[in-house]
Design a protein around this motif. Sequence first.
Motif, mmCIF file in Angstrom:
data_model
loop_
_atom_site.group_PDB
_atom_site.id
_atom_site.type_symbol
_atom_site.label_atom_id
_atom_site.label_comp_id
_atom_site.label_asym_id
_atom_site.label_seq_id
_atom_site.Cartn_x
_atom_site.Cartn_y
_atom_site.Cartn_z
ATOM 1 N N GLU A 435 0.809 -1.207 0.000
ATOM 2 C CA GLU A 435 0.000 0.000 0.000
ATOM 3 C C GLU A 435 0.848 1.265 0.000
ATOM 4 N N ARG A 730 0.578 3.534 13.451
ATOM 5 C CA ARG A 730 -0.077 4.848 13.409
ATOM 6 C C ARG A 730 0.870 5.969 13.832
ATOM 7 N N SER A 733 3.101 6.862 10.922
ATOM 8 C CA SER A 733 2.432 7.684 9.917
ATOM 9 C C SER A 733 2.290 9.123 10.394
ATOM 10 N N ASP A 858 -6.949 7.425 10.291
ATOM 11 C CA ASP A 858 -5.786 6.790 9.656
ATOM 12 C C ASP A 858 -5.715 7.082 8.172
ATOM 13 N N GLU A 859 -6.873 7.146 7.503
ATOM 14 C CA GLU A 859 -6.832 7.346 6.052
ATOM 15 C C GLU A 859 -6.368 8.738 5.671
ATOM 16 N N ASP A 860 -6.414 9.704 6.611
ATOM 17 C CA ASP A 860 -5.956 11.061 6.314
ATOM 18 C C ASP A 860 -4.467 11.243 6.589
ATOM 19 N N GLU A 863 1.281 7.840 4.441
ATOM 20 C CA GLU A 863 2.058 6.625 4.613
ATOM 21 C C GLU A 863 3.534 6.906 4.341
#
Length: 921
Positions: A435, A730, A733, A858-860, A863
Amino acid sequence: MRRRKGERGKRHTTDMVDTVIVQLNESNPEPNAVLNPANIKLESDNREEGEEDEEEEDGNSQSPIAVLEDDEEDEDDADSVIDKTNTPEPSVSFLECCTRANLPSEVTIASWEIYYHAVQRVSLEGSEAAWQLSAIYYYLLSKGIKRRGKASRLLTQPFPISILTIANTFDVSVAELIDKTTRFAEIIHSRKMRRYLEYIRRLQEGLAVTCVIFKKFCKVFNGIFEEVKESTHNCPSSYELFTILWTYFLVMKSRLPTDDLINNYQLLFSMIDHLYTEMSSLQDGIVYHLNQEFVGNLIDKDCTILRALCTNFGGSVLDTRHFYQHTYKKMDKTGLPTSWDFAEFRDEIINASKDAYDSYLLLRGSIDERVFIPSPEDFSMVFKDQFVAANVLKISHTGRLFMDAEFLNTISNNQCLEKLSHGKAGLEKLSQGREQPKVPCVEYNLELGQYPEDDASNQAHERLVRIIGGWKLERSKLKEMCERMSDSPMATILLKSDELTSKFERTLFEERGESSQMTFMTNFHHDLRKELEKVFLIFMEKIIVAEVAKKVREEDLVNVVRREEFLNSVFCFCVELVLFSNGYDRPFPWSADVCDCHPFMFHKVIDLMISHEKRLSRQMVQHFSRIEENVIEYYAWKSDSPLWQMVIRCPFANFQEFGEDWADKLNTYSPMKFTPLKKSSSDELRDELGRPIVPQNQTSRTLRIFLKRTYFTAARRLQELTDRIAMATRPKSQCWSVFDYLLRNDTLIFMDRHLDQIILCCVFVIMRMHGSSVTFHEIMAQYRRQSSSAMYVYRNVSVFRDQVDEDNPVPVNLKETISERLEAPPKSKTTVDVIKYYNIEFLERIKHIVKQIDTAPDEDLMEMPIPTSHGLAPVRVYLTQNVSIQVLPRTQYKESRQERAITHLERSGRTLENALSNGNE
């Protein structure tokens, strides 16, 4: 009813097998007791008597077909079409192989039923014996692998015979066995298939590790032991000693908590250290195996065995010593030799580890890894480095070659060893890697794999001599190409060469405090100048020839060649090359100062120059790779850097996220990047969403490449640091999101600072945000263990002096722009440690963004890019966080070997010519 029908089919098969076995026994004077027809008949009768009880039990049927039916989800399967009551009798060849392998009768019968069951489903192509062997292996594993619960390293039912012994009787190679068995499991398709395939995968990974370790073991054995061809009552032969040590290692390997490559390397070195010490204490016997040259080196260097092994055969002394003290010494050594006195304990030494490993094999059901040991006839190849361990896996017992050898591709697969190197978290990290964007190594390491490698550092100058060769300006392509141009740049090139070579030679004189009169060192420096002149002209020739071949406009090429910053950058590269090749230790940016070239401009020519000269050695390329890393981490961010004027015209915030776009065509600089910069329009272009459009000019391309390389460096260091302090996914990130925000939106924070200083602060603020007990001192302790760490990074952070004024400290101006900082009168600066900098400035700059990062889903979050790696190099495993390393101070300059030799001659009153003539005599 299905279970009762399966039992009838099995009893019917047993009756048919009886007559075949009787015929075999009549022709065999010593019949196999296990395959006795009476035994088979008795077992059949016993099953018939207890048939009703077994029918009531859930999942306890003895029929292999019934076991398979139990595991299948659908009743309307292929099994319902097959008439299990008409299973034909086993082939004579199958029974002969099972007899030679001493397989129990129930295994023979059940495996044949499973094999026939598979034949009825699909058409099995290839060797019939290999498919029959895979049926045996599948049956034995299906009896030992649990369907539910936590997976275990050991089987619930051990194997009666080693699978390698069975494979040898069927004349099937290990590679073909694993290949066919994996496919056989897919044909049978039971509920255990997922666990079964997982077992095969672990088996493949274990063999992959063993292949690598065995190759290392052969080198170690060859390096520290002499070849002893004949054994005596108190001294084994080399073949016997090799077999004992390798079996010893396999026993200890089976007791490791994790079967990763790093642990196996450290186990091998620890075991050899232990055994070598035991052998050295003996006065006779096995001590004759010791290589006296290796022993002499240990004595001369006053070196421990473990350190010598790590130094000579590639290992980390610190990690291996820690493994030896805290893991190897505490490991169970039951069943291993306690004495190496062959005169008294020969049988115990030979059989102890053998019996322990044989017992483990049956409990594990894996391949006997003693298969890698060459035969006694071929053993001498170990001392000639001609034995290839992987070839053993694709050749059967009689030498039959498995042509497909698909398993060997798995051994050389990077992903296989990548999972091993990460241990238990390997699969999770691999899934994250799919990903997250990956930065290719070519983005940073300048394609190191394409360049030759010298055996010793003193050969660097010989390689430079070969590059120069017999080059002459009069008959060179440089002169020819320049004369063809309407406006020849030859005069400019020669003038710059003379100017900078003179300055180079003069600077060396001044550093040594030499007078104008000719001395030995003066002559030596004059020779360096001649080398430098030729190297500079050779590289200019290569650049011009390459650009002409690309059909670049002559006007553009002449403009670039006459640009002073371009010529200075090329000359700076040549200075570094000559200094490195002659063993001079002049730390960068010494060469940039001599050439009046800013490090940021110099780093733009590095990959350009390397791409034009493939005869540079690997050490030379690595030298320039380290210089480029120094520029990216520090020198490019200095206040006098040309980078800042570019950022003003084209801020980093204007660039979109790279995502997967790391390997496009704009990864490297070219000479055209040195053309004069065009002024952009005062009206800022924007897209339909109001975002600024980055103009495709030289400034934007240069910044884009630099930004990607900065990301790569930061991601690699941040990944290593967060791994060392065991940070979760997390928080990682969040760290990367904070760093990215600062780089794009608050670039001024990097001015006159080191990249690692910002990274340390980002890590600490996220740890504080999560309430971690890790202190800043502990983070710095982990940072010091990184290869790129330096003491000045965390002790000297640049700040304005008025920020640390004890009476009236001035807070940081958060609204100050880059232009305002550069145009304002220079302010007095000082340095503080990184903790104080965090408190007086960094925390104020990121207060508002930290609150958003803390609550962001997390999606904001961004990565972190994962730098990829090539080859089978093992990944470092951090065994401890409680090791202190003190970095010793270095002198600013260090004399080269040539300088020390000539200085010694001067002090002794001898001349260089006399010294050379005496040496020739």
